[in-house]
Design a protein around this motif. Structure first.
Motif, PDB file in Angstrom:
ATOM      1  N   SER A  73      21.282  39.595  60.561  1.00 12.78           N
ATOM      2  CA  SER A  73      19.908  39.505  61.067  1.00 12.78           C
ATOM      3  C   SER A  73      19.221  40.870  61.032  1.00 12.78           C
ATOM      4  CB  SER A  73      19.894  38.933  62.494  1.00 12.78           C
ATOM      5  OG  SER A  73      20.425  39.856  63.432  1.00 12.78           O
ATOM      6  N   ALA A  74      19.966  41.932  61.305  1.00 14.69           N
ATOM      7  CA  ALA A  74      19.404  43.282  61.233  1.00 14.69           C
ATOM      8  C   ALA A  74      19.034  43.637  59.793  1.00 14.69           C
ATOM      9  CB  ALA A  74      20.399  44.301  61.792  1.00 14.69           C
ATOM     10  N   ASN A  75      19.886  43.229  58.852  1.00 20.87           N
ATOM     11  CA  ASN A  75      19.587  43.480  57.443  1.00 20.87           C
ATOM     12  C   ASN A  75      18.328  42.734  57.015  1.00 20.87           C
ATOM     13  OD1 ASN A  75      21.841  45.109  57.119  1.00 20.87           O
ATOM     14  ND2 ASN A  75      23.151  43.426  56.420  1.00 20.87           N
ATOM     15  N   ARG A  76      18.164  41.529  57.539  1.00 15.10           N
ATOM     16  CA  ARG A  76      16.996  40.730  57.141  1.00 15.10           C
ATOM     17  C   ARG A  76      15.700  41.315  57.692  1.00 15.10           C
ATOM     18  NH1 ARG A  76      18.550  34.328  56.573  1.00 15.10           N
ATOM     19  NH2 ARG A  76      20.778  34.590  56.195  1.00 15.10           N
ATOM     20  N   ILE A  77      15.696  41.795  58.915  1.00 10.73           N
ATOM     21  CA  ILE A  77      14.456  42.386  59.438  1.00 10.73           C
ATOM     22  C   ILE A  77      14.154  43.693  58.706  1.00 10.73           C
ATOM     23  CG2 ILE A  77      15.526  43.642  61.373  1.00 10.73           C
ATOM     24  CD1 ILE A  77      12.037  41.967  61.243  1.00 10.73           C
ATOM     25  N   ALA A  78      15.192  44.426  58.342  1.00 15.10           N
ATOM     26  CA  ALA A  78      14.973  45.663  57.580  1.00 15.10           C
ATOM     27  C   ALA A  78      14.318  45.348  56.231  1.00 15.10           C
ATOM     28  CB  ALA A  78      16.292  46.394  57.372  1.00 15.10           C
ATOM     29  N   ALA A  79      14.788  44.286  55.585  1.00 15.05           N
ATOM     30  CA  ALA A  79      14.212  43.878  54.295  1.00 15.05           C
ATOM     31  C   ALA A  79      12.756  43.469  54.456  1.00 15.05           C
ATOM     32  CB  ALA A  79      15.029  42.745  53.695  1.00 15.05           C
ATOM     33  N   ARG A  80      12.449  42.776  55.542  1.00 15.80           N
ATOM     34  CA  ARG A  80      11.063  42.339  55.787  1.00 15.80           C
ATOM     35  C   ARG A  80      10.159  43.530  56.051  1.00 15.80           C
ATOM     36  NH1 ARG A  80       7.696  39.119  54.381  1.00 15.80           N
ATOM     37  NH2 ARG A  80       9.051  38.367  52.782  1.00 15.80           N
ATOM     38  N   ARG A  81      10.644  44.510  56.795  1.00 14.95           N
ATOM     39  CA  ARG A  81       9.833  45.697  57.092  1.00 14.95           C
ATOM     40  C   ARG A  81       9.547  46.504  55.828  1.00 14.95           C
ATOM     41  NH1 ARG A  81      13.260  47.415  62.493  1.00 14.95           N
ATOM     42  NH2 ARG A  81      12.187  46.042  63.964  1.00 14.95           N
ATOM     43  N   ALA A  82      10.504  46.493  54.902  1.00 12.92           N
ATOM     44  CA  ALA A  82      10.326  47.232  53.651  1.00 12.92           C
ATOM     45  C   ALA A  82       9.509  46.453  52.626  1.00 12.92           C
ATOM     46  CB  ALA A  82      11.694  47.580  53.059  1.00 12.92           C
ATOM     47  N   ASP A  83       9.354  45.167  52.846  1.00 12.02           N
ATOM     48  CA  ASP A  83       8.609  44.319  51.919  1.00 12.02           C
ATOM     49  C   ASP A  83       7.114  44.673  51.957  1.00 12.02           C
ATOM     50  OD1 ASP A  83       8.944  41.500  50.395  1.00 12.02           O
ATOM     51  OD2 ASP A  83       7.023  41.519  51.459  1.00 12.02           O
ATOM     52  N   PRO A  84       6.404  44.566  50.831  1.00 10.35           N
ATOM     53  CA  PRO A  84       4.959  44.836  50.840  1.00 10.35           C
ATOM     54  C   PRO A  84       4.197  44.032  51.895  1.00 10.35           C
ATOM     55  CG  PRO A  84       5.756  44.691  48.589  1.00 10.35           C
ATOM     56  CD  PRO A  84       6.911  44.314  49.472  1.00 10.35           C
ATOM     57  N   GLU A  85       4.613  42.794  52.143  1.00 12.35           N
ATOM     58  CA  GLU A  85       3.962  42.002  53.192  1.00 12.35           C
ATOM     59  C   GLU A  85       4.135  42.647  54.559  1.00 12.35           C
ATOM     60  OE1 GLU A  85       3.896  37.315  51.792  1.00 12.35           O
ATOM     61  OE2 GLU A  85       5.330  37.995  53.294  1.00 12.35           O
ATOM     62  N   GLY A  86       5.355  43.099  54.848  1.00  9.25           N
ATOM     63  CA  GLY A  86       5.611  43.728  56.138  1.00  9.25           C
ATOM     64  C   GLY A  86       4.799  44.997  56.318  1.00  9.25           C
ATOM     65  N   LYS A  87       4.735  45.790  55.263  1.00 14.50           N
ATOM     66  CA  LYS A  87       3.958  47.028  55.340  1.00 14.50           C
ATOM     67  C   LYS A  87       2.467  46.733  55.503  1.00 14.50           C
ATOM     68  CE  LYS A  87       7.245  49.759  52.631  1.00 14.50           C
ATOM     69  NZ  LYS A  87       7.486  50.529  51.384  1.00 14.50           N
ATOM     70  N   GLU A  88       1.974  45.735  54.767  1.00 14.79           N
ATOM     71  CA  GLU A  88       0.565  45.379  54.864  1.00 14.79           C
ATOM     72  C   GLU A  88       0.231  44.806  56.238  1.00 14.79           C
ATOM     73  OE1 GLU A  88      -3.430  44.158  54.303  1.00 14.79           O
ATOM     74  OE2 GLU A  88      -2.186  45.793  53.516  1.00 14.79           O
ATOM     75  N   GLY A  89       1.124  43.991  56.779  1.00 10.45           N
ATOM     76  CA  GLY A  89       0.870  43.403  58.093  1.00 10.45           C
ATOM     77  C   GLY A  89       0.772  44.446  59.183  1.00 10.45           C
ATOM     78  N   LEU A  90       1.687  45.397  59.185  1.00  8.91           N
ATOM     79  CA  LEU A  90       1.671  46.460  60.192  1.00  8.91           C
ATOM     80  C   LEU A  90       0.445  47.357  60.019  1.00  8.91           C
ATOM     81  CD1 LEU A  90       2.974  47.935  62.538  1.00  8.91           C
ATOM     82  CD2 LEU A  90       4.363  49.212  60.891  1.00  8.91           C
ATOM     83  N   THR A  91       0.139  47.701  58.760  1.00  3.97           N
ATOM     84  CA  THR A  91      -1.029  48.552  58.503  1.00  3.97           C
ATOM     85  C   THR A  91      -2.311  47.868  58.953  1.00  3.97           C
ATOM     86  OG1 THR A  91       0.076  49.577  56.615  1.00  3.97           O
ATOM     87  CG2 THR A  91      -2.323  49.755  56.713  1.00  3.97           C
ATOM     88  N   ALA A  92      -2.434  46.580  58.635  1.00  5.58           N
ATOM     89  CA  ALA A  92      -3.631  45.831  59.026  1.00  5.58           C
ATOM     90  C   ALA A  92      -3.767  45.763  60.539  1.00  5.58           C
ATOM     91  CB  ALA A  92      -3.576  44.418  58.437  1.00  5.58           C
ATOM     92  N   PHE A  93      -2.652  45.575  61.218  1.00  9.58           N
ATOM     93  CA  PHE A  93      -2.692  45.525  62.685  1.00  9.58           C
ATOM     94  C   PHE A  93      -3.177  46.849  63.257  1.00  9.58           C
ATOM     95  CE2 PHE A  93      -0.639  46.227  66.822  1.00  9.58           C
ATOM     96  CZ  PHE A  93      -1.109  45.106  67.518  1.00  9.58           C
ATOM     97  N   LEU A  94      -2.650  47.956  62.742  1.00 14.51           N
ATOM     98  CA  LEU A  94      -3.029  49.275  63.250  1.00 14.51           C
ATOM     99  C   LEU A  94      -4.488  49.609  62.905  1.00 14.51           C
ATOM    100  CD1 LEU A  94       0.232  51.249  62.422  1.00 14.51           C
ATOM    101  CD2 LEU A  94      -0.540  50.482  64.673  1.00 14.51           C
ATOM    102  N   GLU A  95      -4.936  49.103  61.758  1.00 16.69           N
ATOM    103  CA  GLU A  95      -6.319  49.361  61.344  1.00 16.69           C
ATOM    104  C   GLU A  95      -7.290  48.318  61.877  1.00 16.69           C
ATOM    105  OE1 GLU A  95      -6.157  49.613  57.089  1.00 16.69           O
ATOM    106  OE2 GLU A  95      -5.142  51.574  57.103  1.00 16.69           O
ATOM    107  N   LYS A  96      -6.773  47.374  62.648  1.00 22.01           N
ATOM    108  CA  LYS A  96      -7.581  46.318  63.285  1.00 22.01           C
ATOM    109  C   LYS A  96      -8.426  45.552  62.266  1.00 22.01           C
ATOM    110  CE  LYS A  96      -7.730  48.765  67.702  1.00 22.01           C
ATOM    111  NZ  LYS A  96      -8.572  49.316  68.793  1.00 22.01           N
ATOM    112  N   ARG A  97      -7.725  45.098  61.212  1.00 22.67           N
ATOM    113  CA  ARG A  97      -8.380  44.291  60.185  1.00 22.67           C
ATOM    114  C   ARG A  97      -7.472  43.134  59.800  1.00 22.67           C
ATOM    115  NH1 ARG A  97      -5.643  45.146  55.543  1.00 22.67           N
ATOM    116  NH2 ARG A  97      -4.591  47.169  55.262  1.00 22.67           N
TER     117      ARG A  97
END
Length: 270
Positions: free
Chosen positions: A242-266
């Motif tokens: 499960s830890a490996n899977r969340i790490a993969a999601r965080r490194a995925d372009p979707e994960g990066k875009e989701g976090l960036t969008a949240f921080l940029e409030k868009r």
């Protein structure tokens, strides 16, 4: 509509299929005169449609319905009578084809929504059990009636037991008694029991809107999590996985875009 999605799905006289302007695949079983009872043709058409959807990129959801007065009354009696004259090998192969179709729905990476109405018997219950999200319209009547025909719900049983649990399966597999939409919701076969088809369409729209706000790859991976982890003991190996899977999601372009969008409030770009 996503221009990368093929404009059509495999279709036939027994299964209507289309992709709407919201990238939702809409499948409608089309044997209303026979209450959408299963035949080899309908089983093959459902399998082909879900196989095609699984390979497509950009489909956000699948909606499965039945045309006419019923969702599905299970196996067509003429088909079952014919099968009674087959040898063991032919019957095993036929049962495998049904199981493969159900598994294609159960494992489809795209969220699947099923709407039960009218008669929902035998294999029809199996279809509902395989869906990720399920609605029953108030007038729906469910029944696992196989033992009244001298057979059992063997092929659908892995999926139905997953949905309702062994305790409820003991009752309804062995009594073959009918049960209502409200009871289907109580035992976990469906998520909502609603009054009209209009209410069902409204709920479908709400779910599709929510799915549209989520990252599509994350939705697929979330479904895989459930299939892989449900019923498993929480071991060190599982926790590491499960830890490996969340790490993969965080490194995925979707994960990066989701976090960036949240921080940029868009709104995220997916």
């Amino acid at each position: 509509m996503n221009d990368n999605i093929p404009a059509s799905l495999p279709t036939s006289d027994v299964l209507l299929a289309e992709i709407d302007n919201h990238d939702v695949a809409r499948l409608t079983m089309n044997r209303p005169e026979r209450h959408n009872a299963f035949t080899p043709e309908l089983i093959a058409a459902l399998h082909a449609a879900f196989d095609a959807i699984a390979r497509m990129k950009g489909i956000r959801a699948v909606v499965l319905k039945g045309e006419g007065r019923s969702f599905s009354a299970g196996a067509d009696l003429g088909y079952m009578k014919e099968a009674g004259g087959w040898d063991e090998a032919e019957n095993i192969a036929d049962g495998q084809r049904l199981s493969d179709m159900l598994n294609a729905i159960y494992t489809c990476p795209v969220p699947t929504i099923a709407v039960a109405h009218g008669a929902v018997y035998g294999g029809g219950v199996g279809l509902i059990a395989c869906a990720d999200l399920a609605i029953a319209i108030q007038t729906a009547q469910f029944r696992l009636s196989e033992i009244r025909l001298g057979i059992t719900p063997a092929t659908i049983s892995p999926f139905v037991i997953k949905a309702i649990g062994a305790r409820h399966a003991r009752r309804y597999f062995m009594t073959a008694e009918p049960f209502s939409a409200a009871e289907a919701r109580r035992i976990g076969l469906v998520h909502r029991a609603l009054t009209t088809s209009g209410d069902a369409d409204q709920q479908i729209g709400e779910w599709i809107e929510l799915l549209g706000e989520a990252a599509p790859g994350a939705v697929r991976d979330a479904k895989t999590l459930i299939m892989d982890y449900a019923g498993e003991e929480i071991t060190d190996e599982l926790r590491t996985d499960s830890a490996n899977r969340i790490a993969a999601r965080r490194a995925d372009p979707e994960g990066k875009e989701g976090l960036t969008a949240f921080l940029e409030k868009r709104a995220p770009k997916w």
